[in-house]
Write an enzyme that holds these catalytic residues in place. Structure first.
Site, PDB file in Angstrom:
ATOM      1  N   GLU A  14      59.266  20.526   3.986  1.00  0.00           N
ATOM      2  CA  GLU A  14      60.040  19.966   5.223  1.00  0.00           C
ATOM      3  C   GLU A  14      60.970  18.789   4.856  1.00  0.00           C
ATOM      4  O   GLU A  14      60.867  17.666   5.583  1.00  0.00           O
ATOM      5  CB  GLU A  14      59.269  19.558   6.412  1.00  0.00           C
ATOM      6  CG  GLU A  14      58.269  20.982   6.860  1.00  0.00           C
ATOM      7  CD  GLU A  14      58.119  21.156   8.432  1.00  0.00           C
ATOM      8  OE1 GLU A  14      58.578  20.406   9.194  1.00  0.00           O
ATOM      9  OE2 GLU A  14      57.200  21.842   8.407  1.00  0.00           O
TER      10      GLU A  14
ATOM     11  N   THR B  95      62.152  16.979   0.994  1.00  0.00           N
ATOM     12  CA  THR B  95      61.625  16.172  -0.030  1.00  0.00           C
ATOM     13  C   THR B  95      61.656  14.705   0.006  1.00  0.00           C
ATOM     14  O   THR B  95      62.508  14.127   1.204  1.00  0.00           O
ATOM     15  CB  THR B  95      62.283  16.443  -1.319  1.00  0.00           C
ATOM     16  OG1 THR B  95      63.485  15.942  -1.323  1.00  0.00           O
ATOM     17  CG2 THR B  95      62.226  17.941  -1.929  1.00  0.00           C
TER      18      THR B  95
ATOM     19  N   GLY C  27      67.226  24.913  -1.305  1.00  0.00           N
ATOM     20  CA  GLY C  27      66.075  24.262  -0.405  1.00  0.00           C
ATOM     21  C   GLY C  27      66.634  23.079   0.534  1.00  0.00           C
ATOM     22  O   GLY C  27      67.021  23.237   1.664  1.00  0.00           O
TER      23      GLY C  27
END
Ligand SMILES: Cc1cc2nc3c(=O)[nH]c(=O)nc-3n(C[C@H](O)[C@H](O)[C@H](O)COP(=O)(O)OP(=O)(O)OC[C@H]3O[C@@H](n4cnc5c(N)ncnc54)[C@H](O)[C@@H]3O)c2cc1C
Ligand SMILES: Cc1cc2nc3c(=O)[nH]c(=O)nc-3n(C[C@H](O)[C@H](O)[C@H](O)COP(=O)(O)OP(=O)(O)OC[C@H]3O[C@@H](n4cnc5c(N)ncnc54)[C@H](O)[C@@H]3O)c2cc1C
Lengths: 382, 259
Positions: free
Chosen positions: A366, A368, A131
């Site tokens: 969007e 961390t 991610g």
């Protein structure tokens, strides 16, 4: 030096505020409880032009700017975050890349229905295995004649599986750069393309009336013309999109934080304990004063980032600060608002319970909070 | 079709509203002023007719300077232009005088169709459409829950307590609407921006050929002599059910003449 809104910005905010109270508030708890997507609310948001806010009129947009979008997101999130994130993802992740980087044909094909809210688009960057670290992208796209053949999977993709989802833009490895790093590109995959499968929705802690799915691509073929922007520029493009998106998420977080203040004031006046309203206790008053302080300062942070962005100045650091601060205080305010509501705050039918469940993701999605700190530190030359 | 919508600015009915102590008129200075709710339905209906049949929609408002806020908001929903009747002499006008002024303004606007709310949330006299139609010598189709336009023929479903009546009339005519007729749109950003540039014509009493003595306190056919706040709600009666709760409830309803 003036952060007061123009008459038109104030009128937009009022229009969305009325809509959120009159149209969203009465139905959203039920959708939230049932984990259903509020199609009718989304249709009406489309009718009032919210999906076209920051786009030019030549593509069916409203001729507003990114700040107008932020004002709308704040007012929606003051009542509910699921519809706010649906709008945020549809506009800043779904339509914006096509508006910004698309060919005339791509724009003509997709923008009219996306900007009117008749259709939604998703943006698939995150994968089950990666991610924050986009360089870890595993999804591959290989040229085969005049088609890209995509293989891989994406995780947690917003707006990717509704009845009105038209496409998902995915990032994929399309080769190797001269320096040995991965060449990343973005490709438009229309809904229904063979080989593109949308898994059933996740069981989420919050944002339960928004649409999130895992996606798999199994020899999924799309025409070469579906490449969005330049080949190999996919990484740089989505970074630009994410910088802006952070301001929008900050606005959404401020809305949630302000909603916590609204609900807490109401409840503190109404609820009695020890023979008087709980709001008569300074301990409660100070809690609410602190919540207002946090919402207000976070709002100034996103106004500042948006002002820089619209002036064409660098805004990366300010956007990261706004997102980091607003999401942190949103979690704080949700926790305190729930506390003020006592046992009722733990009941799903109370808006603050929704706020509490919806707040945590703001520190994750969007980028961390850790990633925001990395961006700020890097921008400070560290 | 040339449509004029009557729009009144009123104090927000959701907030605290007061009458002034000096002259017993509505306190518009301290209140949060908004478009009379029913008039938003009138605007929506006009816009729908324009979208289906073409034409032009004009907003007509009589009210003080600050009514411009409501005019802009009305225009942001989509009408083409507005006419604002503003004159210091209008303060304290009664319903009869208001209808005279609005009818005079309508006389200059050549409307095929005048649409207004069935009632305002401040005055609530529900007479404006009838009075205006009478002055203009046209039909009044009041209390509509549905309006259909077919060329120069208007058909209205008129809401009554028992059900509804179907009434038809030829244009020009005045139609007043209830909030069951449609769902007013929310102003879009494009609409808000466009409203800024739409023409708003201001007219004085002199422009309309109405003498100051015919309106305001001077021309009022009736006067509010006195007013007082509604007494605060009393605690109410609590009935504990010890087997005969039902009987007690009925007794309460009967003594209070609710049944
Ligand atoms: C409801 C929902 C909707 C979403 N919608 C979308 C969408 O539409 N499109 C999309 O692409 N993604 C979407 N996401 C994914 C989201 O953006 C990612 O979950 C987020 O970026 C974090 O990535 P990750 O989950 O892989 O966590 P990881 O990157 O695995 O991080 C795990 C933890 O490690 C920390 N960490 C990682 N690297 C470092 C480091 N170098 N230093 C310090 N700490 C570090 C992180 O901060 C985090 O705390 C969505 C997620 C959710 C839950
Ligand atoms: C405190 C107070 C004192 C009053 N004193 C008197 C008095 O002494 N004598 C007397 O006769 N009346 C008096 N009135 C009534 C007052 O004059 C009316 O409220 C006014 O004339 C308009 O009528 P209405 O708003 O009740 O109209 P309604 O008939 O209830 O309104 C129907 C529709 O007419 C339109 N409309 C009404 N007014 C306007 C406007 N100004 N501009 C544009 N469209 C409009 C709107 O579309 C509205 O929805 C008083 C009212 C109040 C609140």
């Amino acid at each position: 030096m003036d952060f007061r809104l123009t008459d038109e910005q104030a009128a937009l905010r009022e229009s969305v505020r009325d809509f959120a109270r009159e149209v969203v508030a009465p139905v959203i708890a039920e959708h939230y409880e049932q984990h259903t997507f509020p199609y009718e609310v989304i249709r009406q948001m489309g009718k009032m032009g919210l999906f076209g806010l920051p786009f030019g009129e030549e593509h069916g947009g409203m001729g507003g700017d990114y700040f107008a979008l932020c004002l709308a997101l704040e007012e929606l999130a003051r009542v509910d975050s699921s519809v706010a994130i649906t709008l945020e993802a549809a506009v800043s992740l779904g339509a914006m890349p096509i508006y910004r980087f698309g060919t005339d044909e791509q724009r003509a094909t997709w923008l009219p229905k996306l900007l009117s809210g008749e259709a939604l688009a998703g943006f698939g960057l995150t994968e089950p295995g990666t991610g924050s670290d986009a360089a870890g992208t595993q999804t591959r796209a290989v040229l085969d004649g005049d088609h890209w053949v995509i293989n891989g999977s994406k995780a947690f993709i917003t707006n990717s599986g509704t009845d009105i989802t038209a496409l998902v833009t995915v990032t994929a490895v399309t080769g190797t750069n001269p320096d040995g790093s991965k060449e990343l590109s973005t490709i438009i995959v229309p809904t229904g393309t063979p080989g593109f499968t949308v898994a059933p929705g996740y069981s989420k802690v919050g944002w339960t009336a928004s649409d999130t799915h895992e996606l798999t691509f199994d020899d999924c073929r799309v025409p070469v013309a579906n490449l969005l922007g330049e080949r190999g520029r996919g990484f740089a493009q989505f970074l630009q999109i994410l910088d802006e998106g952070r301001i929008a998420i900050a606005a959404l977080a401020v809305g949630l934080a302000q909603g916590c203040v609204d609900e807490s004031i109401r409840y503190a006046k109404e609820r009695h304990a020890f023979g008087r309203p709980i709001g008569a206790n300074q301990a409660i008053q100070f809690k609410i004063a602190d919540m207002e302080l946090k919402a207000h300062t976070a709002r100034l942070a996103y106004y500042d980032a948006a002002a820089r962005m619209l002036a064409g100045e660098p805004f990366k650091r300010q956007a990261a600060i706004a997102k980091l601060h607003a999401s942190t205080i949103a979690v704080d305010n949700a926790r305190e608002a729930t506390q003020i509501h006592g046992g009722y705050g733990f009941m799903n039918e109370y808006p603050v319970a929704r706020f509490w469940r919806d707040s945590k993701i703001l520190e994750i999605g969007e980028g961390t909070s850790e990633v925001q700190r990395m961006i700020i530190a890097r921008d400070l030359g560290l | 079709m040339n449509i004029v919508v009557l729009v009144k600015q009123v104090p927000d009915s959701g907030a605290d509203r007061n009458l002034r102590n000096d002259d017993n008129t509505v306190d518009r200075g301290s209140a949060n002023n908004v478009i009379n709710e029913m008039d938003e339905y009138a605007i929506e209906e006009a816009l729908k007719i324009k979208e289906a049949h073409g034409g032009e929609v004009t907003i007509l408002t009589m009210g003080p300077d600050r009514a411009t806020e409501s005019i802009r908001k009305a225009l942001s929903m989509g009408p083409d232009k507005a006419v604002h009747v503003v004159d210091d002499a209008l303060h304290g006008s009664c319903a009869v005088a208001t209808s005279k002024v609005l009818a005079a303004a309508l006389g200059q606007l050549n409307a095929d169709l005048v649409i207004c709310g069935a009632e305002s949330t401040d005055g609530r006299v529900q007479v404006m459409p009838h009075m205006i139609a009478e002055r203009l010598g046209v039909a009044a189709l009041t209390g509509a829950r549905k309006l259909t336009v077919d060329g120069g023929t208007l058909t209205v479903e008129r809401q009554t307590e028992e059900g509804y009546e179907v009434i038809t009339a030829a244009t020009p005519a005045v139609v007043s609407v209830w909030d069951t007729i449609n769902e007013p749109r929310y102003p879009s950003f494009k609409g808000i921006m466009a409203a800024k540039k739409k023409p708003v014509q201001t007219l004085s009493l002199a422009d309309l050929g109405v003498a100051p003595t015919e309106v305001g306190f001077d021309g009022a056919t009736s006067a509010v002599v006195e007013h007082s706040k509604r007494p605060p709600r009393s605690g109410g009666a609590k009935i504990t059910d010890e087997g005969e709760g039902g009987v007690k409830l009925v007794e309460f309803l009967a003594t209070e003449k609710f049944v």
